[in-house]
Design an enzyme around this catalytic site. Structure first.
Site, mmCIF file in Angstrom:
data_model
loop_
_atom_site.group_PDB
_atom_site.id
_atom_site.type_symbol
_atom_site.label_atom_id
_atom_site.label_comp_id
_atom_site.label_asym_id
_atom_site.label_seq_id
_atom_site.Cartn_x
_atom_site.Cartn_y
_atom_site.Cartn_z
ATOM 1 N N GLY B 218 39.542 44.251 38.552
ATOM 2 C CA GLY B 218 39.448 43.625 38.113
ATOM 3 C C GLY B 218 39.225 41.956 38.744
ATOM 4 O O GLY B 218 40.159 42.483 40.394
ATOM 5 N N HIS B 219 39.220 40.996 38.540
ATOM 6 C CA HIS B 219 39.669 39.713 39.634
ATOM 7 C C HIS B 219 40.166 39.287 39.950
ATOM 8 O O HIS B 219 41.423 39.386 39.670
ATOM 9 C CB HIS B 219 38.492 38.638 38.569
ATOM 10 C CG HIS B 219 39.949 38.128 37.467
ATOM 11 N ND1 HIS B 219 40.968 37.059 37.796
ATOM 12 C CD2 HIS B 219 39.378 38.334 36.714
ATOM 13 C CE1 HIS B 219 41.726 37.152 36.592
ATOM 14 N NE2 HIS B 219 40.936 37.690 35.974
ATOM 15 N N GLY B 220 40.087 38.853 41.662
ATOM 16 C CA GLY B 220 41.221 38.301 42.653
ATOM 17 C C GLY B 220 42.498 39.345 42.576
ATOM 18 O O GLY B 220 42.861 38.878 43.281
#
Lengths: 311, 311, 311
Positions: B218-220
Site C-alpha cells: 500500500g501507499h507510503g
C-alpha cells in the site's frame, strides 16, 4: 441477456434439436439462467431438483429434459436431451465470441475528456462515459458499460468469463457467458482487479464505490453505491452487497448471498452466508466482531483451563 | 512531495481561497500529509481531533479550518473552509496528471544494460537504473524511481494511486497522491504485484528485498532491506516493515504499524498492530507462533471438554 | 531441464572451476535440482545435511562442496567451493535469458484456429496448440508449452521465474530457473493468474483443470486433471495436487506437499502438510471439515465455560 427483438421459437428450433410443447409464448425476448430470469426470457433446467423453481419462475419458455412435469403456469417447454448444451448453443448464437483486432475496437464508444492510456485493450461494443481515466494495459472485454468519472488503474481486467462449469463424466463443461459488466458513475477500481461478466445477467458496480488493488468480483454480483473494498478482497458469483458496505483487506465473500447496508467486515474474514446490515463482523467464518474478539481472548486461556481440568 | 524551489504563500493564495495568518514561514518547500511532514512543508488538518498533532508537527505552514486554535510554535496558518479540498487543489497544481502518450515516456531515464520487454509502459520522469529487467506488460506510473539490478516480472503495476478517501455526505472524495515509489537496488518483484505511490511521501522497497507474485504494497509503506514476502501477501498503507522480515504466503498487514527486524510471520496470518522483531508469529490476529499452535491443539479438545463439563 | 544431447564433462569444466572425481558418467543429459533429478542429470548440493539425499538420488553427476563424502553409487563428483553459484552458471549457459523483441516471438509455434488477442506477448520457443484463445495482455515467458482448447484470460502471466533464493551473508542470491510451464489440453485459466516455471523441472497444469481469476501456482507444481481452483487460491512451489481436487476461494497451499485425489478444501483454508484424498477439509491450518465446524461451534461457548470455571 435481452435480445434486440422478440425472436420466434420456430427460429430457435433451427438452432437446437428440441420438441416444442406450446404454451404461454411463441417467442423469446431474452435468455437467462434461473437466477436472473425475467418475463419473456428463455431459461433452462436439467435437474429434477430445480424443475419446480424454473417452472414457477418468471421465464416464459423453459428448455428442459423432461416432458412430464408439473407446469402450473403453462409455460412453453422446449424438450431437449441436454438443456445445458442447447442453452450454450443459443448463447454462442446470440453473443458470438468476436476477437479483438485493435487496441480499441471501432465499435467502442468513448466519452468526452476520457483518457485512454497506452496498452489499454477495449473490446466490441464497449461504452465508456465522460471524464474517465483508463490506465495502461487495462483489458476490457466486449459489451462492458462504464459510466462517467470512472478511474480504472493499470492492468485491471473487466468482463472476463464467469467461472461456471458443469461436471460431466468426461470433465468440466463450460457455461458460456452472455452477461455484461456495468460500472456506474464515480467508481474507482484499483490496479490488477478482476470483475467478471455475468453468466446471463449483469455484474454491477454501484455509483461511487471504490475498489482497492487486486480485488476480485465474481460473475453477476451486484455491488451497491459507495462501498469500499480494500486490497485483495474476493467476492464470489452472484453476491449482492448493498450500499455503503466496507470490506477490509483479504475478506472473502461466498456466492449468492446478501450483505446488508452499512455492514463492515474486518480484514481476512470469510463470509459464508448472508449478513444483516449496520453491524461489524470478524472471523472465518464471520460472526459479530465483538463476540469473535471475546472468543479469541477466551481461546488464549484454553490451554490453561485444559491443564486445570486434567487435575 | 518536495517542491523544486521555495514557493511563496502569496502565490499559494492565488490557487486556493485562504486567509493567511502570518507565522514562522512565508513560503513552502514541500506539501505533505501529516504522517510524512518535514520542516518547510505545508500540511493540512480538517478535524479538531488532529489539530494539536498537526500544529506541533514539523510542518511550517498549516492549512486548517479554524482560526482560533492553540498554535504554540507560531506556525503560519492558512484558514480554509475545506482544507482537504484545498490541499487537493495544490496537489493537482504541483503534480498534474500527465497522460502517458507512448509506451516509454521521452522524459523517462533508463540505465545501461537495462532490458525493457515488449508492452511495458513507463510514465513521465520515471528513472530506472542499470542492469534491470522489466518484463512484458509492466505498467510504471509517473515519477517512479528504480535502482540498479532490479527485476520486475510481467504485468506488475508500480505507482498506482493511494487508496485514500474522505467520506462526505454525498460519497467518497479522493485524496490525490503526489508521492512516489522508490525501489532500491537488487530488488526483485514478482508478476502481478501492485506497489502504490505514497499519498505525499514515498513508498520504499529496500535494497535486496524480494517479493513473490501477486503481492500488494500500500501507499507510503517503507519496506526494509533483504525482506522476503511470499505470494499474495498484502500490506496496507504506511506500514513500516524493517530489515530481514519474512512474510509467508497470503499474510495481511494492517496500516500504519511497525514490524521489527528479523520477524517471521507464518502463512495466512493477519497483523493488526505492531510486532517486535526477532520472533515468529502466526494467526489472524497474530500472536506468538508457539502460543498459537498450543491454542490450536487445545481447541481440538474443547468439544470433549464441553461434553464433560455438561455432565 | 533436458539437454538436446549428452554434454561431455570436459566441456562443463570449461564453464565452471571444478575438480572432477570420475565416476559412473563422463557426460550429462540434463541439469536438475534435487527434487526433480532423473538419471543422466547433473544435480548440486552445498549443505552436508543433504549430501546423502543427493548422493543416493538418480543424479549421475553431483556438483558438491566436499571431496570426502560417502559415495556408495560411485557418482561422478564435481568439486566446487560454491555449487549453488556454479549450478547457476550452467543454467545461464544452457538456458540464457533471451529478451522478447516482438509481441509474438518468431520462434513461437501457434496452432490452427488459435486466437491471440491484442497485447499478448509470447516469448521464445513457446508452443501453443489448436483452438486456443489467449485474451488481451497475457504474458507468456520463453519455453512455455500449451496444449489444445486452452483458454487463458486477460493479463495472466505464464512462466515467470521461480521464487527461490539462497540466503548469503550479503543478501539473497537468486536460483535461476530453467524449467518450463506445461499446460495440458482443455485447461481454462482465469484473468490475472500467475503460473511460475519450474526451477529445473516443469510446472504442469493437468488436462481439463480450471482456474478462476487471481490464482497463483508456484514453481514446479504438478496439478492433476479436472481440478477446480476458485479465485485467489495460492499454491506454493512443488506442491503435487492430484486429479479432481477442488480448492475454494483464497485457499493457501504450502510447498512440497501432496493433496490426494478428490479432496475438497473449503474457502480460506491453509494447507501446511499433505492431505489424503476423498475428504473435505477446512481451517487454517486445515483439519477434517466436520471436526473444524465442531471446534468453531464449541469455541462460541468457551467464554461462558471460562466464566463458570472461575466460580
Amino acid at each position: 441477456m435481452q435480445l434486440p427483438y422478440p425472436y420466434p421459437l420456430s427460429e430457435i428450433k433451427k438452432l437446437i434439436p428440441v420438441k416444442i410443447i406450446t404454451g404461454k409464448s411463441d417467442n423469446i425476448t431474452g435468455i437467462n439462467e434461473i437466477h436472473k430470469v425475467v418475463e419473456g426470457d428463455l431459461s433452462f433446467v436439467d435437474h429434477p431438483k430445480y424443475y419446480d423453481k424454473c417452472l414457477t419462475s418468471a421465464a416464459s419458455v423453459v428448455l428442459i429434459n423432461s416432458e412430464t412435469v408439473d407446469n402450473p403456469q403453462g409455460k412453453t417447454l422446449l424438450i431437449s436431451d441436454d438443456p445445458f448444451r442447447d442453452y450454450n448453443v443459443l448463447v454462442r448464437h446470440f453473443r458470438p465470441f468476436i476477437p479483438i483486432q485493435h487496441n480499441i475496437s471501432p465499435t467502442a464508444k468513448i466519452g468526452e475528456n476520457t483518457i485512454i492510456q497506452t496498452g489499454v485493450v477495449i473490446g466490441e461494443k464497449v461504452q465508456i462515459g465522460n471524464n474517465c481515466i483508463i490506465h495502461p494495459n487495462v483489458s476490457i472485454y466486449n459489451h462492458t458499460q462504464i459510466g462517467d468519472n470512472v478511474i480504472i488503474h493499470a492492468n485491471t481486467v473487466i468482463g472476463a468469463d464467469a467461472f461456471y462449469f458443469k461436471r460431466r463424466p468426461e470433465g468440466y463443461d463450460k457455461m458460456l457467458s452472455c452477461g455484461r459488466v456495468i460500472i456506474e458513475d464515480d467508481v474507482e477500481i484499483g490496479a490488477l482487479c478482476t470483475i467478471d461478466k455475468g453468466v446471463s445477467g449483469d455484474t454491477i458496480i454501484g455509483q461511487g464505490t471504490k475498489l482497492d488493488n487486486q480485488v476480485h468480483i465474481g460473475h453477476g454480483c451486484v455491488i451497491g453505491k459507495n462501498c469500499l473494498f480494500a486490497a485483495q478482497v474476493g467476492v464470489a458469483g452472484k453476491a449482492h452487497i448493498k450500499d455503503n458496505v466496507i470490506l477490509w483487506g483479504q475478506v472473502g465473500v461466498s456466492k449468492s448471498l446478501t450483505i446488508g447496508e452499512n455492514a463492515v467486515v474486518l480484514a481476512q474474514s470469510g463470509v459464508p452466508k448472508s449478513l444483516e446490515g449496520n453491524r461489524t463482523y470478524f472471523g472465518s467464518p464471520v460472526g459479530d466482531a465483538r463476540s469473535k474478539m471475546k472468543e479469541i481472548a477466551a481461546l488464549k486461556q484454553l490451554p490453561d483451563l485444559l491443564k486445570r481440568s486434567r487435575k
